[in-house]
Design a protein around this motif. Structure first.
Motif, PDB file in Angstrom:
ATOM      1  N   ASP A  52       0.830  -1.194   0.000  1.00 23.71           N
ATOM      2  CA  ASP A  52       0.000   0.000   0.000  1.00 23.71           C
ATOM      3  C   ASP A  52       0.870   1.252   0.000  1.00 23.71           C
ATOM      4  N   VAL A  53       0.679   2.110  -0.985  1.00 24.25           N
ATOM      5  CA  VAL A  53       1.372   3.392  -1.054  1.00 24.25           C
ATOM      6  C   VAL A  53       0.348   4.457  -1.377  1.00 24.25           C
ATOM      7  N   ASP A  54       0.641   5.681  -0.952  1.00 26.80           N
ATOM      8  CA  ASP A  54      -0.288   6.767  -1.227  1.00 26.80           C
ATOM      9  C   ASP A  54      -0.306   7.112  -2.708  1.00 26.80           C
ATOM     10  N   ARG A  55      -1.506   7.299  -3.253  1.00 23.69           N
ATOM     11  CA  ARG A  55      -1.673   7.808  -4.610  1.00 23.69           C
ATOM     12  C   ARG A  55      -2.645   8.970  -4.573  1.00 23.69           C
ATOM     13  N   ALA A  56      -2.348   9.992  -5.337  1.00 26.83           N
ATOM     14  CA  ALA A  56      -3.175  11.202  -5.366  1.00 26.83           C
ATOM     15  C   ALA A  56      -3.886  11.304  -6.707  1.00 26.83           C
ATOM     16  N   PHE A  57      -5.063  11.912  -6.676  1.00 20.82           N
ATOM     17  CA  PHE A  57      -5.889  12.069  -7.868  1.00 20.82           C
ATOM     18  C   PHE A  57      -6.491  13.463  -7.873  1.00 20.82           C
ATOM     19  N   VAL A  58      -6.755  13.982  -9.054  1.00 18.84           N
ATOM     20  CA  VAL A  58      -7.451  15.251  -9.204  1.00 18.84           C
ATOM     21  C   VAL A  58      -8.465  15.095 -10.320  1.00 18.84           C
ATOM     22  N   TRP A  59      -9.630  15.715 -10.136  1.00 17.80           N
ATOM     23  CA  TRP A  59     -10.721  15.601 -11.099  1.00 17.80           C
ATOM     24  C   TRP A  59     -11.292  16.982 -11.352  1.00 17.80           C
ATOM     25  N   PRO A  60     -10.791  17.692 -12.365  1.00 17.90           N
ATOM     26  CA  PRO A  60     -11.333  19.016 -12.673  1.00 17.90           C
ATOM     27  C   PRO A  60     -12.813  18.937 -13.039  1.00 17.90           C
ATOM     28  N   ARG A  61     -13.527  20.009 -12.752  1.00 14.48           N
ATOM     29  CA  ARG A  61     -14.964  20.012 -13.072  1.00 14.48           C
ATOM     30  C   ARG A  61     -15.192  19.790 -14.558  1.00 14.48           C
ATOM     31  N   ARG A  62     -14.307  20.320 -15.369  1.00 16.21           N
ATOM     32  CA  ARG A  62     -14.364  20.058 -16.806  1.00 16.21           C
ATOM     33  C   ARG A  62     -13.098  19.300 -17.186  1.00 16.21           C
ATOM     34  N   GLY A  63     -13.187  18.011 -17.284  1.00 17.44           N
ATOM     35  CA  GLY A  63     -12.026  17.204 -17.623  1.00 17.44           C
ATOM     36  C   GLY A  63     -12.108  15.841 -16.973  1.00 17.44           C
ATOM     37  N   ARG A  64     -11.120  15.023 -17.247  1.00 12.70           N
ATOM     38  CA  ARG A  64     -11.083  13.663 -16.730  1.00 12.70           C
ATOM     39  C   ARG A  64     -10.274  13.593 -15.437  1.00 12.70           C
ATOM     40  N   ALA A  65     -10.638  12.632 -14.610  1.00 17.42           N
ATOM     41  CA  ALA A  65      -9.862  12.374 -13.400  1.00 17.42           C
ATOM     42  C   ALA A  65      -8.526  11.757 -13.790  1.00 17.42           C
ATOM     43  N   ARG A  66      -7.487  12.154 -13.097  1.00 18.74           N
ATOM     44  CA  ARG A  66      -6.168  11.605 -13.396  1.00 18.74           C
ATOM     45  C   ARG A  66      -5.334  11.546 -12.119  1.00 18.74           C
ATOM     46  N   SER A  67      -4.336  10.683 -12.135  1.00 18.51           N
ATOM     47  CA  SER A  67      -3.445  10.572 -10.983  1.00 18.51           C
ATOM     48  C   SER A  67      -2.428  11.709 -11.004  1.00 18.51           C
ATOM     49  N   VAL A  68      -1.931  12.061  -9.842  1.00 17.55           N
ATOM     50  CA  VAL A  68      -0.955  13.133  -9.681  1.00 17.55           C
ATOM     51  C   VAL A  68       0.207  12.580  -8.875  1.00 17.55           C
ATOM     52  N   ALA A  69       1.418  12.782  -9.359  1.00 16.29           N
ATOM     53  CA  ALA A  69       2.592  12.294  -8.644  1.00 16.29           C
ATOM     54  C   ALA A  69       2.796  13.081  -7.363  1.00 16.29           C
ATOM     55  N   ILE A  70       2.950  12.382  -6.250  1.00 18.00           N
ATOM     56  CA  ILE A  70       3.235  13.041  -4.978  1.00 18.00           C
ATOM     57  C   ILE A  70       4.722  13.410  -4.948  1.00 18.00           C
ATOM     58  N   PRO A  71       5.064  14.659  -4.630  1.00 15.20           N
ATOM     59  CA  PRO A  71       6.466  15.086  -4.683  1.00 15.20           C
ATOM     60  C   PRO A  71       7.376  14.223  -3.819  1.00 15.20           C
ATOM     61  N   ARG A  72       8.602  14.062  -4.277  1.00 12.21           N
ATOM     62  CA  ARG A  72       9.570  13.228  -3.570  1.00 12.21           C
ATOM     63  C   ARG A  72      10.063  13.859  -2.279  1.00 12.21           C
ATOM     64  N   ASP A  73       9.878  15.186  -2.116  1.00 13.15           N
ATOM     65  CA  ASP A  73      10.383  15.784  -0.887  1.00 13.15           C
ATOM     66  C   ASP A  73       9.420  15.606   0.273  1.00 13.15           C
ATOM     67  N   ARG A  74       8.311  14.924   0.038  1.00 16.63           N
ATOM     68  CA  ARG A  74       7.398  14.587   1.119  1.00 16.63           C
ATOM     69  C   ARG A  74       7.776  13.203   1.619  1.00 16.63           C
ATOM     70  N   ALA A  75       8.300  13.109   2.849  1.00 15.73           N
ATOM     71  CA  ALA A  75       8.866  11.852   3.322  1.00 15.73           C
ATOM     72  C   ALA A  75       7.806  10.806   3.624  1.00 15.73           C
ATOM     73  N   SER A  76       6.650  11.220   4.170  1.00 13.62           N
ATOM     74  CA  SER A  76       5.658  10.247   4.606  1.00 13.62           C
ATOM     75  C   SER A  76       4.929   9.643   3.425  1.00 13.62           C
ATOM     76  N   THR A  77       4.737   8.325   3.443  1.00 13.61           N
ATOM     77  CA  THR A  77       3.945   7.652   2.416  1.00 13.61           C
ATOM     78  C   THR A  77       2.651   7.106   2.985  1.00 13.61           C
ATOM     79  N   GLY A  78       2.443   7.271   4.294  1.00 14.72           N
ATOM     80  CA  GLY A  78       1.260   6.688   4.901  1.00 14.72           C
ATOM     81  C   GLY A  78       0.219   7.697   5.326  1.00 14.72           C
ATOM     82  N   SER A  79       0.542   8.981   5.332  1.00 16.98           N
ATOM     83  CA  SER A  79      -0.426   9.970   5.819  1.00 16.98           C
ATOM     84  C   SER A  79      -0.332  11.267   5.037  1.00 16.98           C
TER      85      SER A  79
END
Length: 409
Positions: A136-163
């Motif tokens: 289990d790893v964190d994955r981020a998503f964004v869904w613009p009101r006009r557009g498709r939902a897509r995944s977003v890469a979480i920046p590498r300078d964020r150390a935590s992967t669980g919260s």
């Protein structure tokens, strides 16, 4: 406000997550009422049902929900699988014009993750600890009101992967936890800076600056607190610098075991951006100033020990209360010295500090120094090295006028 439910031995609990920024148009105080599986869930103001959500599919539960102005977003799942994210407008007490998108499946134990937000125009973003071959790893998503939902890469300078928490920095960027790297989800608008959800753009020469956006914390009463300072170039519509001011504490903020960094002043002149920051510590190290100098032509930055010194803006002084209370301070010396048309600073090297000068003749090293004091005269720069006083000619660049202001509050 964002809610997330989780099952416990005595029933269901509701986790509440509050953070500044996106909910500036919230018109009421909401509580989330999650009904029995298969029943219609409601978002309530106090104990009064305010927003009726669609009836849940058999076996599904509301795992998280968020409200912002005229929009409501919620995530449903069936034992961690078959999840969907739903966004709707609120009209006459009901969720209308519902949009749905499949949400990544999660493990049953982490299905009730509450990290979801909706902004005031209906764009939704969420983070999930998802099932994967590598665990289990964190994955981020964004869904613009006009557009498709897509995944977003979480920046590498964020150390935590669980919260990892997610927030809207503005109407074009997401930020994660205390990361200094914004992730764009809408194109820039040349000629204007992004629209902020909190804070106000203020002029700094040809740039715009704002403070207090995308803040948060990772503890209850103790932990790390942070806020961001943004610097934007309205000509391109892009952020040229994002600074995170953290404050760490093992007790109450400002207590005997705390430390933090505060942006104090900013300067823009020609191709240069200088950000003065105060690093405070109640652990063992002394309080000290540093200047982060960024070349706007290349985006490269360097950190200079000391404070900002410009015409009309002398070096800061140690507060009298700190002197009385004997708070440890490093000597306040110039980290960057500026005048109209030129700047000078010291750069470390194995042979000792080198004097760097930037003016109409370009960026160059002009000598070595044994003292941090650099002084501009009408047509020269002077300093001291092992052989005594030294001087070099200065060619002021036309149009390089120092624009200095305190960091906005």
């Amino acid at each position: 406000m964002t809610w997330g439910t989780r099952s416990v031995e005595d029933g269901d609990e509701v986790d509440v997550d509050l953070r500044p920024g996106p909910a500036t148009r919230l018109v009421a105080t909401y509580d989330l009422a999650v009904q029995t599986t298969g029943r219609r869930p409601y978002v309530c103001a106090g104990r009064t049902p305010t927003v009726a959500l669609p009836v849940l599919r058999h076996g599904h539960e509301v795992e998280a929900a968020t409200v912002n102005g005229a929009y409501v977003a919620w995530r449903t799942a069936r034992r961690g699988r078959d999840g969907t994210v739903n966004v709707a407008r609120v009209a006459k007490g009901r969720a209308t014009a519902v949009r749905r998108v499949r949400a990544a499946d999660t493990s049953a134990t982490s299905a009730s993750d509450g990290r979801i937000l909706v902004d005031a125009d209906g764009t939704a973003t969420w983070v999930l600890p998802t099932n994967g071959k590598r665990g289990d790893v964190d994955r981020a998503f964004v869904w613009p009101r006009r557009g498709r939902a897509r995944s977003v890469a979480i920046p590498r300078d964020r150390a935590s992967t669980g919260s990892t928490t997610v927030a809207f920095l503005d109407d074009q960027h997401l930020v994660f936890g205390d990361s200094a790297i914004p992730k764009r989800f809408r194109p820039a608008r040349p000629g204007t800076c992004p629209a902020l959800f909190s804070g106000t753009w203020r002029p700094l020469g040809r740039l715009q600056i704002a403070r207090g956006v995308g803040g948060g914390w990772d503890g209850m009463g103790e932990g790390t607190y942070w806020e961001r300072v943004l610097v934007c170039d309205p000509q391109t519509g892009e952020d040229v610098r994002v600074v995170v001011d953290p404050f760490g504490s093992s007790g109450a903020p400002g207590g005997p075991y705390s430390s933090g960094t505060t942006t104090t002043r900013l300067m823009q002149m020609g191709p240069w951006l200088a950000i003065e920051r105060l690093r405070e510590s109640n652990y063992s190290g002394p309080n000290a100033y540093v200047v982060e100098l960024t070349d706007l032509r290349t985006g490269k930055s360097r950190t200079l020990p000391g404070a900002l010194q410009t015409p009309g803006h002398p070096l800061p002084v140690i507060p009298a209360s700190d002197v009385t209370n004997r708070v440890p301070w490093a000597p306040i010396v110039p980290g960057l010295t500026a005048r109209a048309g030129a700047i000078a600073w010291l750069e470390g090297s194995p042979e000792g500090p080198r004097v760097a000068l930037s003016d109409d003749r370009g960026d160059r090293t002009v000598g070595r120094a044994t003292s941090p004091e650099l002084t501009f005269h009408a047509d020269s720069l002077s300093w001291t090295d092992a052989a005594g006083p030294q001087t070099t000619p200065v060619a002021p660049a036309v149009g390089w006028t120092p624009a200095v202001r305190a960091a906005p509050r």
